[in-house]
Every structure is written in structure tokens, then in C-alpha cells.
Design an enzyme around this catalytic site. Structure first.
Site, PDB file in Angstrom:
ATOM      1  N   HIS A 287       0.554  -1.450  -0.200  1.00 11.79           N
ATOM      2  CA  HIS A 287      -0.287   0.295  -0.141  1.00 11.79           C
ATOM      3  C   HIS A 287       0.365   1.032   0.246  1.00 11.79           C
ATOM      4  CE1 HIS A 287       0.208   0.771   4.282  1.00 11.79           C
ATOM      5  NE2 HIS A 287      -0.476  -0.712   4.562  1.00 11.79           N
ATOM      6  N   ASP A 299       6.158   0.400   6.512  1.00 15.11           N
ATOM      7  CA  ASP A 299       4.210  -0.364   7.442  1.00 15.11           C
ATOM      8  C   ASP A 299       4.186   1.498   5.277  1.00 15.11           C
ATOM      9  OD1 ASP A 299       2.324  -0.647   6.960  1.00 15.11           O
ATOM     10  OD2 ASP A 299       1.699   0.403   9.192  1.00 15.11           O
ATOM     11  N   GLU A 333      -4.742   1.888   2.777  1.00 14.34           N
ATOM     12  CA  GLU A 333      -4.799   0.582   3.217  1.00 14.34           C
ATOM     13  C   GLU A 333      -5.340   1.174   4.650  1.00 14.34           C
ATOM     14  OE1 GLU A 333      -4.001  -2.618   6.180  1.00 14.34           O
ATOM     15  OE2 GLU A 333      -3.055  -0.266   5.700  1.00 14.34           O
ATOM     16  N   GLU A 334      -4.464   2.369   5.326  1.00 16.01           N
ATOM     17  CA  GLU A 334      -4.377   2.702   6.777  1.00 16.01           C
ATOM     18  C   GLU A 334      -5.637   2.437   7.404  1.00 16.01           C
ATOM     19  OE1 GLU A 334      -2.431   1.247   8.705  1.00 16.01           O
ATOM     20  OE2 GLU A 334      -0.618   1.753   7.825  1.00 16.01           O
ATOM     21  N   ASP A 361       3.457  -6.673   3.090  1.00 17.04           N
ATOM     22  CA  ASP A 361       2.467  -5.490   4.138  1.00 17.04           C
ATOM     23  C   ASP A 361       2.796  -5.848   5.910  1.00 17.04           C
ATOM     24  OD1 ASP A 361       1.500  -3.451   5.083  1.00 17.04           O
ATOM     25  OD2 ASP A 361      -0.311  -4.120   4.987  1.00 17.04           O
ATOM     26  N   HIS A 433       3.400   1.663  12.646  1.00 15.38           N
ATOM     27  CA  HIS A 433       2.351   3.369  13.141  1.00 15.38           C
ATOM     28  C   HIS A 433       2.603   4.162  14.729  1.00 15.38           C
ATOM     29  CE1 HIS A 433      -1.434   0.669  11.582  1.00 15.38           C
ATOM     30  NE2 HIS A 433      -0.300   0.354  10.410  1.00 15.38           N
TER      31      HIS A 433
END
Ligand SMILES: [Zn+2]
Length: 481
Positions: A287, A299, A333-334, A361, A433
Site C-alpha cells: 500500500h 509500512d 489501506e490504513e 505489508d 504506526h
């Protein structure tokens, strides 16, 4: 017993020549020996690859954070399309993806009573804002989502709900992530329904840094979003200690964030054409969006880079594989797999053409395990792919399912066969994140192993004689992840 009698029956039918086509059963999908020899070359080339590093470095340096719907979202899409073209991909195009746009402007928080201590926290995606100037309220603490569920509205109304979920443990397979992310995704809506003023939880991460982990939450239809934030692990420890010592405890939160209309981004698609013209392809990618706190290196810049570099290596072979290799840089995606869901919807009718999918991912560390969800007569082909990956240290769990990855889970759900290449996530959930998701966490040797694994797996799947069972609704019930 039953099988034996079935075979006896089939043999009888065969003998009488009544149903030869039926008696033959489904032909097994195979991987030609010649393709396995080429895979050895790809494996060696992947281990020397520099392209994945170059792409990861460039995306995280020239653009950086890529929150879906932000100015960098468009820049990243332009970057991706330009990279595909520069690398000689045969087809480069986009498919629009729409979603509600969420923005973060500023955030802070503190314990204000009975002690005064600043808290390192971050708003969750889809969090509502606090009133201008902040919100101060007493804490209602719960040990779990279930305890919050069981609480009366009176125990929660007007308070800041805190769910003290346990700290994530360090595991190669990230097994605890599901438990924590469930609290993150469901807790705020549940607290809002009971009249809470705000929601905080312990970050879903395994580190001991003062870097809170964001991540998406969602509110049920008709529920007004309340402010929702994650505390860093040390700050959650501090709040736990203060709560143990004395009550009541009050927090102040000041979150300026929220939803801001609809945004239309896109999945960016680059394809290496196969030598056959049947329209069949092997699906891969990652992503393109990231959270805004770090630069989205693990990520998921690395996932985009690994799969693009693998497809590019395959394109350099003297002969193209039978099927095309399609790399998709998925949108948003998130905040809820919007790009993957849009792809599944757009391609649902011709899902059989997507013979199998494998997405990257879960960071940039070494791939340790292969699992797959395919039709039974294709299992022998997966066995051969697994054997070709064994020299790279990849084990094979033939009993476990594999959806192909997060974005591909929606595509798998409409009928695409899945190949999951599981990375070692023991470092991943320290930085996932957070502001610490940056380029220095990417280890080039492990990144190269990923490129080698993807190049071999994608190439062999593209060369397979026979399919893997992709068909509308084929794997609707296997519960793969
Ligand atoms: Zn991701």
C-alpha cells in the site's frame, strides 16, 4: 473407505468407457522443471538487488509521510506511476478509490490530577476532535473491552474511558496484534455509545519508547465520533501506576483532528506483460499510503519496493513468464482497506484471471514462512514453490491458509487464490504506526531476501501449468489471513 469405493466405481466407469472425462478428475497444476532452473537465477539476483532499497529510500526521502487524502497522497501516486514507467513496466494506469478524508492537526494530553504529568499520545484515525481548548474529565478505567462492554452507562457517561489492554509481546508472527487492534477498532465506538467524553488505550505495540502507535478506529453508523487516542507504552504504565495509587484521576486531552469530506485517490497499477495473451496475471504489491507520524518506511514503502523490484527482475529475464505480473500500489489501506476493496469490486467479474496473489505489508525483515489457500489439485505446485524458497530460509506450513496479505484479503474474499509470504515481525511492532517508522529500520540484506523470495514465487506462479483455483466466490469461507 468411502474414497476406496469411489475409486472402485470410477474404475468401473472407465473400464466401460462411459465417462472418461469425469473419471480423469481435475488435472494437477504443475511447475515446469525449466521454470525451476530460471527461479534459481532469480533467487541469486534477488540477493544482490539494490532497486528495492533505492525505491524505499526515495519514497521516504523525497515524499515522506503519505496520509491518505493529504497533499503527499497525490505526490506519491505521481511518484509511483513515474517509477513504473522509468523501470519499463509495459502498462501503467490508475483506478479511482474514494473514501472519507481524515486529518490530524495537533494533539496533546496530560494527567492533571492527582499529579501533573505530560502524556505522549496520538489520535487514532477517524477520531473526533476535543472542544476547542481541550477537554478535562475523570478517567473510567477498564481492564478489557469486555469489562467496558459490561459497564453501565452511568459508570462511563462524561468520562474519559481508558482500556488498559496488555502490552503486546514480541513474537515472530505478531500474534498479539489482533487482540490489541480489536480494542482500538471497537473501543471508541462502544465508549461513545455509553456516553463517554473520550477514549484512550495503551498503544498496540511491543516497544518501550515514548512513541505512541496510531491506527484506525471506526464508529458505528449514527454514533458521533468522540476523541480517541493511544498512549505510548511508558505513558500507559504511568497512568496504570497513578490509577493504582489513588482515585480519582483526571486527564486533559486536546485533539484537533477529524473527518473533512470525501476524497478520491487511486490504486496505481504497473504490469509486466506475460508471453501468453490470455489476460491472466499474478497479483502483487503493497500500500502506497502510510500514517503521518513517521515516513512509512516499513509500512509500507518497503512492500511497494520489494514487489516492484521483484517484478522488475522478472522483466529482465531473456523470456517473459507465461502470465503477466501485476503490481498494485494500493490506496488508503490504513483507514480501512479502501484500495483493496475497490480493486476487489472492480475486478470481481474476471477474478479467475487473477490466478494467485501475494502482497508485502509487514515490514522489511526476512520472510520466514509460506502459506497458501489454493484448490487441492494445485497443492503440488505450491509444494514446488516452497521447495524453491527453502534455500532462502522460508519454511512451509501446508495446513495453514493464506489470503495473500491485508489489501488482498478483499480480493481473496471474492475468489482469488492466495499465497502469503510471512515476514519476521518481531521488530515490526516496535515501530509500526509510530514516528519511528523510518528508513533506518530497513536492513538491506533482509530487504534483498524479500526481493529474492517474491521474484521466485511470482515467477513460478506465472509459469505454472494449470491454475490455482481462482473463481468467483471460490474461497469465501476459508478465513485466511
Ligand atoms: Zn501496512
Amino acid at each position: 473407505m468411502r474414497l476406496a469405493s469411489l475409486f472402485a466405481g470410477l474404475s468401473a466407469l472407465l473400464a466401460t468407457g462411459l465417462a472418461p472425462a469425469f473419471a480423469a478428475g481435475p488435472a494437477a497444476t504443475t511447475i515446469p522443471d525449466r521454470a525451476l532452473a530460471t527461479a534459481e537465477t532469480l533467487r541469486a539476483q534477488g540477493l544482490k538487488d539494490d532497486l528495492a532499497w533505492t525505491l524505499t529510500e526515495d519514497l521516504t526521502t523525497s515524499i515522506g509521510p503519505r496520509l491518505a487524502g493529504s497533499a503527499n497522497d497525490l505526490k506519491a501516486r505521481e511518484w509511483m506511476a513515474a517509477r513504473f514507467r522509468a523501470l519499463g513496466f509495459d502498462t501503467v494506469r490508475t483506478e479511482p478509490v474514494s473514501y472519507p478524508k481524515w486529518v490530524r492537526r495537533s494533539e496533546s494530553g496530560a494527567i492533571v490530577a492527582p499529579v501533573a504529568q505530560t502524556l505522549a499520545l496520538t489520535a487514532l484515525g477517524n477520531s473526533g476532535p476535543t472542544p476547542k481548548g481541550g477537554l478535562t474529565a475523570e478517567v473510567a478505567a477498564f481492564a478489557s473491552l469486555e469489562a467496558l462492554q459490561a459497564a453501565t452507562d452511568a459508570a462511563v457517561r462524561g468520562k474519559i474511558v481508558y482500556v488498559a489492554n496488555p502490552r503486546m509481546s514480541v513474537r515472530v508472527d505478531g500474534a498479539d496484534y489482533g487482540k490489541g487492534s480489536r480494542v482500538r477498532s471497537r473501543g471508541p465506538s462502544l465508549a461513545a455509545q455509553k456516553g463517554a467524553a473520550a477514549f484512550v488505550l495503551r498503544s498496540v505495540g511491543s516497544d518501550n519508547n515514548r512513541t505512541p502507535h496510531t491506527g484506525v478506529t471506526s464508529f458505528a453508523d449514527g454514533v458521533t465520533p468522540i476523541p480517541a487516542a493511544a498512549l505510548s507504552n511508558p505513558d500507559a504504565d504511568l497512568l496504570d501506576t497513578v490509577l493504582r495509587r489513588s482515585a480519582p484521576v483526571s486527564l486533559r486531552l486536546d485533539l484537533d483532528c477529524g473527518l473533512e469530506g470525501e476524497y478520491t485517490g487511486a490504486n496505481v497499477i504497473g504490469e509486466i506483460s506475460g508471453r501468453d495473451d490470455a489476460g491472466e496475471y499474478v497479483l502483487t504489491g503493497g500500500h502506497l499510503d502510510s500514517w503521518d507520524l513517521g515516513t512509512g518506511a516499513i509500512d509500507d514503502a518497503s512492500g511497494i519496493a520489494i514487489t516492484t523490484a521483484a517484478a522488475h527482475l522478472i522483466a529482465q529475464l531473456p523470456e517473459r513468464p507465461r502470465r503477466s505480473i501485476r503490481v498494485v500500489a494500493f490506496a488508503n489501506e490504513e483507514a480501512g482497506l479502501y484500495g483493496g476493496k475497490a480493486y476487489a469490486e472492480n475486478h470481481r467479474a474476471e477474478i479467475a484471471k487473477a490466478v494467485i496473489g501475494a502482497e508485502s505489508d509487514a515490514g522489511a525483515d526476512r520472510i520466514v514462512k509460506l502459506t497458501a489457500t489454493v484448490k487441492p489439485s494445485a497443492r503440488g505446485a505450491i509444494d514446488r514453490i516452497a521447495a524453491a524458497l527453502a534455500p532462502l530460509g522460508v519454511t512451509y506450513d501446508a495446513a495453514a491458509p493464506g489470503s495473500g496479505g491485508s489489501d488482498l484479503s478483499a480480493v481473496h474474499a471474492v475468489g482469488m487464490a492466495g499465497l502469503s509470504l510471512h515476514q519476521d515481525t518481531s521488530r515490526y511492532f516496535e515501530w509500526h504506526h509510530t514516528a519511528n517508522d523510518t528508513l533506518d529500520k530497513v536492513d538491506i540484506e533482509q530487504l534483498r531476501q524479500n526481493v529474492a523470495v517474491y521474484a521466485v514465487a511470482l515467477y513460478l506462479a506465472a509459469e505454472a501449468e494449470g491454475d490455482f483455483g481462482s473463481a468467483p466466490g471460490a474461497f469465501a469461507k476459508d478465513g485466511a489471513n
